[in-house]
Design an enzyme around this catalytic site. Sequence first.
Site, PDB file in Angstrom:
ATOM      1  N   SER A  60      -9.030 -15.184  -0.580  1.00  0.00           N
ATOM      2  CA  SER A  60      -9.211 -13.753  -0.809  1.00  0.00           C
ATOM      3  C   SER A  60     -10.592 -13.475  -1.385  1.00  0.00           C
ATOM      4  O   SER A  60     -11.125 -14.264  -2.171  1.00  0.00           O
ATOM      5  CB  SER A  60      -8.143 -13.243  -1.779  1.00  0.00           C
ATOM      6  N   HIS A 105       0.833  -1.212   0.000  1.00  0.00           N
ATOM      7  CA  HIS A 105       0.000   0.000   0.000  1.00  0.00           C
ATOM      8  C   HIS A 105       0.870   1.265   0.000  1.00  0.00           C
ATOM      9  O   HIS A 105       1.915   1.302   0.668  1.00  0.00           O
ATOM     10  CB  HIS A 105      -0.894  -0.021   1.247  1.00  0.00           C
TER      11      HIS A 105
END
Lengths: 131, 409
Positions: free
Chosen positions: B335, B134
């Site tokens: 996920s 990120h």
Amino acid sequence: MKVITVIIDNRPGVVADILSTVAENGINIESFNTDGVDKIGVVILTVDKYDKALQVLCDAGYQAISEDALVLRLQDEPGALAKISLRFKYENINIRSLRILKRESDHALVTIVTDDNNRAQDLVKDVLVNI
Amino acid sequence: METNKQNYLPTQEKSDLTESDKQRLEDFFGRALASSKTFIGYPCNLHFDYTDLHRFFSLGLNNVGDPFATSIFQLNTFEFEKEVIESFADFTNTSTVDTWGYVTNGGSEGNLYGLYLARELYPSGIVYYSEDTHYSVAKSIRLLNARSIMIKSQTNGEIDYVDLHETLKTHRDLPAIIFANIGTTMKGAVDDITQIKKILEKLAITSYYIHSDAALSGMILPFVQDPQPWDFLSGIHSISISGHKMIGSPIPCGIVLAKKKFVERIARSVEYVGVLDTTIPGSRNAITPLYLWYALHRYGREGFRRVIRTCLDVAEYAIEHLHNAGIVAWRNNNSITVVFPRPSDRVLKKWQIAPYREISHLITMPHVTTEHIDGFIQDYLNDPPNNTLNTFIIPTNARPQALVSGEHQ
């Protein structure tokens, strides 16, 4: 003279877009060079309003890099960054940060910031993006 | 109760608003409500109800300082915060006997905290993080003035272990600070902690610190049958998990957990409030610990297991139906982030989907239903993108395997 490096997608009109972005914000370009590397392009420019130019280019979605960072073009293979960082290690230059900017086909563009960029520049002459 | 209402200053102030100000708030509420109906691209759960807790907004609650310390300041929710931390310690296979934590303002603060601890422990250490990390992490590294090297990612978003090995090898004389992604932002990939530890052991690097950024997957992996190695049991030293993502909260929040022996190094006494402050901020939100406590008690472990199962089922539904519509899509194991070729700008805007170069994703959070998926696919087909399919690569370790083996063609 402060230098800004902009990493771009190598597509028609992108140079004109960058010029317009800078001009529309009242920034005067003092020098401008560009080169294409596969699908990636690199623009190196000097301007009269350095901080503002960095800001407007980033706001327009370009990857604009300040002169604190050296931009290198490397083979995209495991350990390529490690090999480069070894050069600095042997010369006792500390790497502050090393980041991958783009990976395209078999090349990668990376930025490197060291505690002695002047000496570092000589060590990576062969892979330095320097138009 | 009437007296309380009269003394409730915010209500009085609200009633003093001009008609135009009231209308402006009304209009904004309408716009925000409409936007929430097509919100499938970001990992925030909109399916929550904290009505029971609204009354706590009338109090000046503040969780300044360490929730596990004794404070002179009484208007706090420490007792709830401690229980929240205990629950997350349990989820991450540790206990509050040797792990400490607090409720943060979100995942990024937790990551900053983990890196802060690591930097204090190993001032000369280098932070290694993958290119799928990120963007806020680079900011935190800069803030801490730490040295850092970015490592290549595999196509599925997981860190490239060969590149990590080679890079660590050249700096084996310096402490390694590994920033591991437990669910990357764009692809939901999990960096394998066991594999990372093997590399460190092979290179005989004994001074190291591993922080896990488990913003979203930190509330998925505790509830699946076959989680990748990701938690304290696998050898991490700190972890950050978001609260407003999977659990859901109208105020961003998260938790950070770290090994107590490291936390004690940064403890500083703040005498005027009578606490030993080990947190990054001074004043801290006291409402979000109540939200998290409420959700944890409302759902319980079994409840979250059911929620996660449903989210994974919707993700599978999305892949299957995108595939049936001729749109290639995949996800990583465990996920709920479904990756597919970047749609047109109009579709991106309507469904609030974040693109990254040639890819985009939708995330099947608890509020995302099969109806949302159907509507999105219909819009995608009605307004197809240009030339993104050519550059879209399906990783070899993606799910479902049928797509990888080429059965989709």
